[in-house]
Scaffold this motif. Sequence first.
Motif, PDB file in Angstrom:
ATOM      1  N   LEU A 118       0.702  -1.189  -0.045  1.00  0.00           N
ATOM      2  CA  LEU A 118       0.126  -0.020   0.027  1.00  0.00           C
ATOM      3  C   LEU A 118       1.191   1.377   0.055  1.00  0.00           C
ATOM      4  O   LEU A 118       0.172   2.277   0.042  1.00  0.00           O
ATOM      5  CB  LEU A 118      -0.835  -0.080   1.263  1.00  0.00           C
ATOM      6  CG  LEU A 118      -1.838  -1.259   1.358  1.00  0.00           C
ATOM      7  CD1 LEU A 118      -2.524  -1.140   2.591  1.00  0.00           C
ATOM      8  CD2 LEU A 118      -2.655  -1.565   0.272  1.00  0.00           C
ATOM      9  N   LEU A 119       2.438   1.034  -0.050  1.00  0.00           N
ATOM     10  CA  LEU A 119       3.071   2.443   0.370  1.00  0.00           C
ATOM     11  C   LEU A 119       3.048   3.074  -1.120  1.00  0.00           C
ATOM     12  O   LEU A 119       2.767   2.303  -2.106  1.00  0.00           O
ATOM     13  CB  LEU A 119       4.385   1.653   0.581  1.00  0.00           C
ATOM     14  CG  LEU A 119       4.445   1.122   2.178  1.00  0.00           C
ATOM     15  CD1 LEU A 119       5.936   0.737   2.246  1.00  0.00           C
ATOM     16  CD2 LEU A 119       3.791   2.160   3.024  1.00  0.00           C
ATOM     17  N   PRO A 120       3.335   4.439  -1.026  1.00  0.00           N
ATOM     18  CA  PRO A 120       3.387   5.248  -2.346  1.00  0.00           C
ATOM     19  C   PRO A 120       3.973   4.663  -3.435  1.00  0.00           C
ATOM     20  O   PRO A 120       5.239   4.091  -3.332  1.00  0.00           O
ATOM     21  CB  PRO A 120       3.749   6.811  -2.095  1.00  0.00           C
ATOM     22  CG  PRO A 120       4.018   6.470  -0.500  1.00  0.00           C
ATOM     23  CD  PRO A 120       3.897   4.976  -0.013  1.00  0.00           C
ATOM     24  N   LYS A 121       3.530   4.869  -4.808  1.00  0.00           N
ATOM     25  CA  LYS A 121       4.515   4.759  -5.830  1.00  0.00           C
ATOM     26  C   LYS A 121       5.684   5.407  -5.662  1.00  0.00           C
ATOM     27  O   LYS A 121       5.892   6.571  -4.979  1.00  0.00           O
ATOM     28  CB  LYS A 121       3.698   4.989  -7.254  1.00  0.00           C
ATOM     29  CG  LYS A 121       2.720   4.092  -7.340  1.00  0.00           C
ATOM     30  CD  LYS A 121       1.832   3.952  -8.757  1.00  0.00           C
ATOM     31  CE  LYS A 121       0.794   3.153  -8.766  1.00  0.00           C
ATOM     32  NZ  LYS A 121      -0.368   3.522  -7.669  1.00  0.00           N
ATOM     33  N   GLY A 122       6.788   5.062  -6.481  1.00  0.00           N
ATOM     34  CA  GLY A 122       7.943   5.875  -6.411  1.00  0.00           C
ATOM     35  C   GLY A 122       8.629   5.658  -5.293  1.00  0.00           C
ATOM     36  O   GLY A 122       9.860   6.250  -4.751  1.00  0.00           O
ATOM     37  N   LEU A 123       8.633   4.681  -4.453  1.00  0.00           N
ATOM     38  CA  LEU A 123       9.348   3.890  -3.386  1.00  0.00           C
ATOM     39  C   LEU A 123       9.634   2.622  -3.614  1.00  0.00           C
ATOM     40  O   LEU A 123       8.777   1.779  -3.848  1.00  0.00           O
ATOM     41  CB  LEU A 123       8.552   3.960  -1.966  1.00  0.00           C
ATOM     42  CG  LEU A 123       8.971   3.222  -0.830  1.00  0.00           C
ATOM     43  CD1 LEU A 123      10.515   3.649  -0.680  1.00  0.00           C
ATOM     44  CD2 LEU A 123       8.204   3.262   0.376  1.00  0.00           C
ATOM     45  N   GLU A 124      10.949   2.591  -3.666  1.00  0.00           N
ATOM     46  CA  GLU A 124      11.511   0.968  -4.199  1.00  0.00           C
ATOM     47  C   GLU A 124      12.204   0.355  -2.988  1.00  0.00           C
ATOM     48  O   GLU A 124      13.041   1.043  -2.217  1.00  0.00           O
ATOM     49  CB  GLU A 124      12.584   1.162  -5.258  1.00  0.00           C
ATOM     50  CG  GLU A 124      12.836  -0.035  -5.795  1.00  0.00           C
ATOM     51  CD  GLU A 124      14.085  -0.133  -6.901  1.00  0.00           C
ATOM     52  OE1 GLU A 124      14.624   1.192  -7.171  1.00  0.00           O
ATOM     53  OE2 GLU A 124      14.635  -1.018  -7.053  1.00  0.00           O
ATOM     54  N   LEU A 125      11.654  -0.889  -2.468  1.00  0.00           N
ATOM     55  CA  LEU A 125      12.292  -1.493  -1.298  1.00  0.00           C
ATOM     56  C   LEU A 125      13.141  -2.548  -1.962  1.00  0.00           C
ATOM     57  O   LEU A 125      12.832  -3.390  -2.747  1.00  0.00           O
ATOM     58  CB  LEU A 125      11.182  -2.073  -0.600  1.00  0.00           C
ATOM     59  CG  LEU A 125      10.121  -0.923  -0.196  1.00  0.00           C
ATOM     60  CD1 LEU A 125       8.984  -1.628   0.768  1.00  0.00           C
ATOM     61  CD2 LEU A 125      10.710   0.131   0.923  1.00  0.00           C
ATOM     62  N   ARG A 126      14.288  -2.563  -1.388  1.00  0.00           N
ATOM     63  CA  ARG A 126      15.409  -3.566  -1.533  1.00  0.00           C
ATOM     64  C   ARG A 126      15.745  -4.241  -0.445  1.00  0.00           C
ATOM     65  O   ARG A 126      16.225  -3.551   0.477  1.00  0.00           O
ATOM     66  CB  ARG A 126      16.520  -3.104  -2.423  1.00  0.00           C
ATOM     67  CG  ARG A 126      15.964  -2.473  -3.790  1.00  0.00           C
ATOM     68  CD  ARG A 126      17.351  -1.799  -4.553  1.00  0.00           C
ATOM     69  NE  ARG A 126      17.640  -2.921  -5.303  1.00  0.00           N
ATOM     70  CZ  ARG A 126      17.447  -2.652  -6.386  1.00  0.00           C
ATOM     71  NH1 ARG A 126      16.944  -2.030  -7.130  1.00  0.00           N
ATOM     72  NH2 ARG A 126      18.127  -3.703  -7.326  1.00  0.00           N
ATOM     73  N   THR A 127      15.618  -5.394  -0.298  1.00  0.00           N
ATOM     74  CA  THR A 127      15.808  -6.355   0.980  1.00  0.00           C
ATOM     75  C   THR A 127      17.232  -7.003   0.607  1.00  0.00           C
ATOM     76  O   THR A 127      17.624  -7.346  -0.412  1.00  0.00           O
ATOM     77  CB  THR A 127      14.781  -7.205   1.509  1.00  0.00           C
ATOM     78  OG1 THR A 127      14.362  -7.836   0.437  1.00  0.00           O
ATOM     79  CG2 THR A 127      13.842  -6.225   2.059  1.00  0.00           C
ATOM     80  N   ASN A 128      17.604  -7.676   1.807  1.00  0.00           N
ATOM     81  CA  ASN A 128      19.077  -8.432   1.797  1.00  0.00           C
ATOM     82  C   ASN A 128      19.956  -7.808   1.229  1.00  0.00           C
ATOM     83  O   ASN A 128      20.901  -8.522   0.392  1.00  0.00           O
ATOM     84  CB  ASN A 128      18.590  -9.759   1.234  1.00  0.00           C
ATOM     85  CG  ASN A 128      17.667 -10.613   1.859  1.00  0.00           C
ATOM     86  OD1 ASN A 128      17.923 -10.792   3.308  1.00  0.00           O
ATOM     87  ND2 ASN A 128      16.794 -11.092   1.402  1.00  0.00           N
TER      88      ASN A 128
END
Length: 459
Positions: free
Chosen positions: A226-236
């Motif tokens: 649900l977080l805004p577009k334009g936010l990229e999350l990268r894990t590990n």
Amino acid sequence: MTVQEVDLLCVGAGGAAYPAAFRLAKAGKKVLMVDPKGVMSGNCLYEGCVPSKAVRETAAFYQDAQRFQPYGLGGNLHVDFAALMQHKDAIQERRYAQHAAELAAEPLIRLIKGVARLLDPHTVKVDSDAGTDTYHARHILIASGSDVFIPPLPGAEWCLTSHDLYKPSPAMRALPEKLLVIGGGYIGLETATFFAALGTEVTLLQKGAQILNGMDPGMVNLLLPLLPKGLELRTNVEVQRVENTGTGRRVVWLEDGKEQNQEVDAVLLAVGRRPVIPEGAEALGIAFDHHGIQVGPSLQTRFPHIYAAGDVNGRVPLFHAAVRQSLVAGHNILAGNVPSDYADFDHVPTTIFTLPAAAYIGLTPAKVSPGSLLEARYAFSEDSRAQILERLDGEIRLFFEPGSLRIRGAWIVGIDAGSLIGQVGTAIAGGMTAYDLARFADQHPMSAEGISKAARNLL
Ligand code: ADP
């Protein structure tokens, strides 16, 4: 050397300090608060809750205005970041003035701009611009809070912290086009969503597999899409270094064994906070670890007259928890250091003020063995207020003890999450059951009716 006597000396003047100070003053006791800021309210107002929410709510209005453009809110919407920062600064100024007036109205409390160090169990030295003074304190409340943790990362000095973003008159006056956030805890994720909502391209790098590590994965998995577009999350990913390119910053990290990099306008380093232990505490033998000073629910250290409340004990590092702990310490001081009041560390409402927000309290499924809580759910897609606001995503989920149907916990993702979790918190504190909640005619058309509706779904 003259030694001045006080009934209570508070190390710090934040949320963990001043409620006890005012409580004792009300009982006729003489109180001294010491804080290098020289003002009441600590980091919450200086660089935490209040200024960050000033930015958040403006970003939320911007999102709302964009969503309502087809319904008559036309016009050219744009973000004036400098004006937003002025608005934030003005709120801080206003609240500082309010706190100064509260302090001026209480003659039994004195606040010194300075730093306190503990000399022996009753003696505290205070270093200020006026020199060093010595106080004999009948009671001591260690409320020195926490500070941004800076890891040994090459180039950390090129990064901003929450302090740089939210303190009064911050240097950043223009919206960055690209922002990289190191750290997927609540401060990093909240800030990432504010900037993404305002139009910045944001990349967030998280070391482990889970964003909001330590929180219930069930709730986190509902929130992330649900977080805004334009936010990229990268894990590990493992951040290697941050470089100054002259015009901006380059962040280099390892992902799937390969080196990657990105050039951005600014980098926010948000990998946690650490307790601030006042000088002398260790030598006195006050026990602490990396979470903070060790205390139980009475907030006493191994010295019955020395208390540690708020972020410095690391139990629940939230302002409202600090306030309650401060009052508990105050009550126990007034009871002659014989515990008569206890903090409940397990039922503190917690909101992740992302856009949208997620909030939780008490027991949720990840904290208990499978099947030991009864769940009741209410989807915002069926909620009248959510429909009016066109924000159908998210839910209220309540967790009850099977049999007694006593409410033990909840999470809420979506509209009004921060307010609704407080209402559930009141129900938990009052020992209410699903029957009680179901009987209550909560207001229509407000999102709170979802709490009683969820309970009714069980019966
Ligand atoms: P809390 O919410 O637990 O009160 P804060 O971090 O908001 O925590 O407030 C703690 C305050 O204590 C800060 O303003 C900080 O500058 C102050 N402080 C930290 N160390 C000392 C010290 N040795 N003497 C006096 N004040 C201190």
